[in-house]
Design an enzyme around this catalytic site. Structure first.
Site, mmCIF file in Angstrom:
data_model
loop_
_atom_site.group_PDB
_atom_site.id
_atom_site.type_symbol
_atom_site.label_atom_id
_atom_site.label_comp_id
_atom_site.label_asym_id
_atom_site.label_seq_id
_atom_site.Cartn_x
_atom_site.Cartn_y
_atom_site.Cartn_z
ATOM 1 N N HIS A 53 59.775 -63.084 4.389
ATOM 2 C CA HIS A 53 60.500 -61.739 4.599
ATOM 3 C C HIS A 53 59.507 -61.373 5.647
ATOM 4 O O HIS A 53 58.239 -61.753 5.878
ATOM 5 C CB HIS A 53 60.613 -60.970 3.457
ATOM 6 C CG HIS A 53 61.255 -61.150 2.465
ATOM 7 N ND1 HIS A 53 60.663 -62.020 1.352
ATOM 8 C CD2 HIS A 53 62.269 -60.876 2.037
ATOM 9 C CE1 HIS A 53 61.645 -62.240 0.279
ATOM 10 N NE2 HIS A 53 62.543 -61.620 0.747
ATOM 11 N N ASP A 56 56.133 -60.400 4.202
ATOM 12 C CA ASP A 56 55.455 -61.366 3.639
ATOM 13 C C ASP A 56 54.253 -61.795 4.626
ATOM 14 O O ASP A 56 53.130 -62.067 4.265
ATOM 15 C CB ASP A 56 56.214 -62.478 3.080
ATOM 16 C CG ASP A 56 57.224 -62.271 2.256
ATOM 17 O OD1 ASP A 56 57.084 -61.275 1.278
ATOM 18 O OD2 ASP A 56 58.143 -63.172 2.335
ATOM 19 N N MET A 87 64.006 -70.678 7.573
ATOM 20 C CA MET A 87 64.769 -69.391 7.129
ATOM 21 C C MET A 87 63.909 -68.248 7.198
ATOM 22 O O MET A 87 62.873 -68.358 6.756
ATOM 23 C CB MET A 87 65.554 -69.798 5.738
ATOM 24 C CG MET A 87 66.109 -68.356 5.306
ATOM 25 S SD MET A 87 65.012 -67.404 4.112
ATOM 26 C CE MET A 87 65.318 -68.057 2.436
ATOM 27 N N GLU A 180 73.253 -63.591 0.002
ATOM 28 C CA GLU A 180 72.782 -64.060 -1.326
ATOM 29 C C GLU A 180 73.409 -63.211 -2.231
ATOM 30 O O GLU A 180 72.736 -61.958 -2.347
ATOM 31 C CB GLU A 180 71.330 -64.266 -1.101
ATOM 32 C CG GLU A 180 70.786 -64.828 -2.450
ATOM 33 C CD GLU A 180 69.494 -64.934 -2.572
ATOM 34 O OE1 GLU A 180 68.580 -65.107 -1.573
ATOM 35 O OE2 GLU A 180 68.827 -65.076 -3.835
ATOM 36 N N LYS A 182 73.765 -61.633 -5.983
ATOM 37 C CA LYS A 182 73.176 -61.380 -7.437
ATOM 38 C C LYS A 182 73.753 -60.303 -8.069
ATOM 39 O O LYS A 182 74.232 -59.353 -7.552
ATOM 40 C CB LYS A 182 71.614 -60.935 -7.226
ATOM 41 C CG LYS A 182 70.684 -61.043 -8.364
ATOM 42 C CD LYS A 182 69.343 -60.578 -8.241
ATOM 43 C CE LYS A 182 68.408 -60.849 -9.491
ATOM 44 N NZ LYS A 182 67.115 -60.304 -9.202
ATOM 45 N N GLU A 216 72.213 -68.761 -5.335
ATOM 46 C CA GLU A 216 70.960 -69.075 -6.364
ATOM 47 C C GLU A 216 71.621 -69.222 -7.636
ATOM 48 O O GLU A 216 72.158 -68.613 -8.355
ATOM 49 C CB GLU A 216 70.077 -67.762 -6.191
ATOM 50 C CG GLU A 216 68.818 -67.981 -7.200
ATOM 51 C CD GLU A 216 67.743 -66.939 -6.860
ATOM 52 O OE1 GLU A 216 67.346 -66.434 -5.945
ATOM 53 O OE2 GLU A 216 67.284 -66.515 -7.986
ATOM 54 N N HIS A 219 70.884 -66.655 -10.173
ATOM 55 C CA HIS A 219 71.807 -65.344 -10.177
ATOM 56 C C HIS A 219 73.182 -65.845 -10.841
ATOM 57 O O HIS A 219 73.772 -64.759 -11.352
ATOM 58 C CB HIS A 219 71.817 -64.887 -8.501
ATOM 59 C CG HIS A 219 70.603 -64.516 -7.951
ATOM 60 N ND1 HIS A 219 70.525 -64.194 -6.667
ATOM 61 C CD2 HIS A 219 69.186 -64.304 -8.613
ATOM 62 C CE1 HIS A 219 69.178 -63.930 -6.462
ATOM 63 N NE2 HIS A 219 68.494 -63.938 -7.661
ATOM 64 N N ASP A 244 69.223 -71.590 -3.037
ATOM 65 C CA ASP A 244 67.954 -71.078 -3.844
ATOM 66 C C ASP A 244 67.937 -71.678 -5.021
ATOM 67 O O ASP A 244 68.805 -71.744 -5.970
ATOM 68 C CB ASP A 244 67.967 -69.546 -3.929
ATOM 69 C CG ASP A 244 67.323 -68.883 -2.584
ATOM 70 O OD1 ASP A 244 67.348 -69.766 -1.511
ATOM 71 O OD2 ASP A 244 67.573 -67.603 -2.706
ATOM 72 N N ASP A 254 65.413 -61.396 -15.214
ATOM 73 C CA ASP A 254 65.371 -62.264 -14.076
ATOM 74 C C ASP A 254 64.120 -63.172 -14.037
ATOM 75 O O ASP A 254 63.041 -62.730 -14.058
ATOM 76 C CB ASP A 254 65.248 -61.377 -12.956
ATOM 77 C CG ASP A 254 65.225 -61.922 -11.623
ATOM 78 O OD1 ASP A 254 65.392 -63.308 -11.489
ATOM 79 O OD2 ASP A 254 65.210 -61.048 -10.514
ATOM 80 N N ASP A 256 63.487 -66.571 -12.755
ATOM 81 C CA ASP A 256 63.074 -67.363 -11.650
ATOM 82 C C ASP A 256 62.141 -68.343 -11.867
ATOM 83 O O ASP A 256 61.137 -68.626 -11.352
ATOM 84 C CB ASP A 256 62.218 -66.399 -10.449
ATOM 85 C CG ASP A 256 63.300 -65.504 -9.714
ATOM 86 O OD1 ASP A 256 64.636 -66.032 -9.409
ATOM 87 O OD2 ASP A 256 62.877 -64.518 -9.041
ATOM 88 N N ASP A 286 63.299 -70.743 -4.820
ATOM 89 C CA ASP A 286 63.132 -69.507 -4.994
ATOM 90 C C ASP A 286 62.700 -69.110 -6.377
ATOM 91 O O ASP A 286 63.743 -68.671 -7.063
ATOM 92 C CB ASP A 286 64.397 -68.816 -4.496
ATOM 93 C CG ASP A 286 63.912 -67.232 -4.406
ATOM 94 O OD1 ASP A 286 62.967 -66.880 -4.542
ATOM 95 O OD2 ASP A 286 64.781 -66.635 -4.156
HETATM 96 C C1 GLT Z 1 63.512 -61.990 -3.916
HETATM 97 C C2 GLT Z 1 64.758 -62.150 -4.556
HETATM 98 C C3 GLT Z 1 65.412 -63.614 -4.123
HETATM 99 C C4 GLT Z 1 65.793 -63.506 -2.805
HETATM 100 C C5 GLT Z 1 64.532 -63.537 -1.682
HETATM 101 C C6 GLT Z 1 65.203 -63.169 -0.242
HETATM 102 S S1 GLT Z 1 63.496 -62.432 -2.244
HETATM 103 O O1 GLT Z 1 62.524 -62.694 -4.574
HETATM 104 O O2 GLT Z 1 64.590 -62.448 -5.933
HETATM 105 O O3 GLT Z 1 66.386 -63.820 -5.013
HETATM 106 O O4 GLT Z 1 66.119 -64.807 -2.421
HETATM 107 O O5 GLT Z 1 65.155 -61.789 -0.145
HETATM 108 MN MN MN Z 2 66.795 -66.084 -3.909
HETATM 109 MN MN MN Z 3 66.373 -64.475 -8.062
#
Ligand code: GLT
Ligand code: MN
Ligand code: MN
Length: 386
Positions: A53, A56, A87, A180, A182, A216, A219, A244, A254, A256, A286
């Site tokens: 980002h 970042d 990216m 993306e 979610k 993702e 998600h 992702d 969430d 991850d 991700d």
């Molecule tokens: C954030 C989010 C991710 C996205 C990223 C891109 S940042 O951590 O949870 O799913 O892919 O903005």
């Molecule tokens: Mn993501």
């Molecule tokens: Mn995520």
């Protein structure tokens, strides 16, 4: 074996291994790494690239001169480590200005600021070599539907993406956008919550050919959906511009998690799909390490993501070589060609022939399929006893 190589196209976000372990209930547990340290860590573990980002790398408070110096130094780190930035994306969710969203915020000044911030972040991404630009609308939604009209929000969203595709074209940027989806978190409900919704939205844009998706795994699993099916639909539409990879138990917060950590079977079918269709984009992780991880464990997390992918890729290869699995598959997919006269492209003759054909419905209903046997073979393959 299972050592990552550049051609595997493994990438991580600066925010992934750089995650300090803050959660809604707890303070950070790990120290902040500089972008240079993160790139060095990822390069040492065998990643091909790093994504980011705007903030970042460049703090939101930086002056133009500070920005230029940070970018210059960062480019040198990329040269020194041989890492690439395929990216880039915009942080449109951390700053309090975005508490009501960015492109869909009710305040027109916030919507305009979000566009300005994104154009600048696109300039940054392109300067670093990015060819894919991700849009994750984490705050583009509501906590209560009294706040926004959902049709008006879609209009605002569309207007923003259109504006930015025109900007990219005007600048001569070789950028493709990847949206993306979610379903929720950090908003109660986020607009365009699934890959399917995103794919439909893309067709309403000014330059749909420039815009694809960044599905993702976590998600779609948060919504209880089948990630493989979402990815397959994106692929079929020619819209799988990025992906992702991570993991998530449905119905939880969430998470991850490390790729394959929760549902290795779903991860297997996904890897098998990506490898068999010839997806050439980044394999972007991700995810972040458990909050319990120290720095050594963070490294293990990064290695684990890539290693699991490569192990599953090898399992996918074994799947194609396994005589028992292949013979069951050819039994399942058997086709003696007699139905071809009724199928495929429509013609009035075909339709009348098919209407007149005789089918033994009872016999059709008696034939079973050996999916239990086949699935058990896959489980045994994954569990390492084949
Ligand atoms: C954030 C989010 C991710 C996205 C990223 C891109 S940042 O951590 O949870 O799913 O892919 O903005
Ligand atoms: Mn993501
Ligand atoms: Mn995520």
């Amino acid at each position: 074996m299972f050592e990552p190589r550049p051609e595997d196209r493994f990438t991580f976000g600066l925010w992934t291994v750089g995650n300090v372990g803050r959660d809604p209930f707890g303070e950070p547990v790990r120290g902040t790494l500089t972008p240079a340290q993160i790139v060095q860590l990822l390069a040492a573990e065998g990643a091909w690239g790093v994504n980011l980002h705007d903030n970042d790398l460049v703090p939101i408070t930086a002056t133009l001169a500070e920005r230029d110096q940070i970018v210059r130094e960062f480019k040198q780190v990329l040269v020194d480590t041989g890492m690439v930035v395929p990216m880039a994306t915009t942080n449109l969710f951390s700053d309090p200005a975005f508490r009501d969203g960015a492109f869909t915020a009710n305040d027109p000044a916030i919507r305009a600021y979000a566009l300005q911030k994104t154009m600048r972040a696109m300039d940054l991404g392109v300067e670093l070599g990015a060819q894919v630009y991700v849009f994750w609308g984490g705050r583009e939604g509501v906590d209560t539907d009294v706040a926004k009209n959902p049709v008006e929000s879609l209009k605002r969203y569309r207007e923003a993406i259109n504006f930015l595709t025109h900007y990219a074209t005007d600048q001569g940027y070789n950028l493709r956008f990847a949206l993306e989806p979610k379903p929720n978190e950090p908003r109660g409900d986020i607009y365009l919550s699934t890959v399917g919704a995103m794919l439909a939205f893309i067709q309403t844009l000014d330059k749909p050919e420039m815009v694809g998706v960044n599905p993702e795994m976590a998600h779609e699993h948060m919504s209880g959906l089948n990630f493989l099916h979402a990815v397959a639909q994106a692929w079929d539409a020619g819209k799988l511009f990025h992906i992702d990879l991570n993991d998530q138990a449905g119905g939880r917060y969430d998470q991850d998690f490390r790729f394959g950590a929760h549902n290795p079977k779903a991860a297997f079918f996904l890897v098998q799909f990506l490898e068999s269709v010839g997806y050439t984009g980044s394999r972007h992780f991700d995810a972040h390490a458990y909050r319990t991880a120290d720095m050594e464990d963070v490294r293990a997390f990064a290695r684990g993501c890539m290693r699991t992918y490569l192990i599953l890729k090898e399992k996918a290869r074994q799947f194609t070589q396994d005589a028992e699995i292949q013979s069951l598959l050819s039994e399942i997919h058997a086709d003696d060609g007699t139905m071809a006269q009724f199928q495929g492209t429509y013609s009035p003759d075909k339709a009348s022939a098919l209407k007149a054909a005789q089918f033994d419905r009872v016999a059709l209903g008696q034939r079973g399929q050996p999916y239990e046997r086949l699935d058990q073979l896959v489980i045994e393959l994954l569990l390492g006893v084949r």
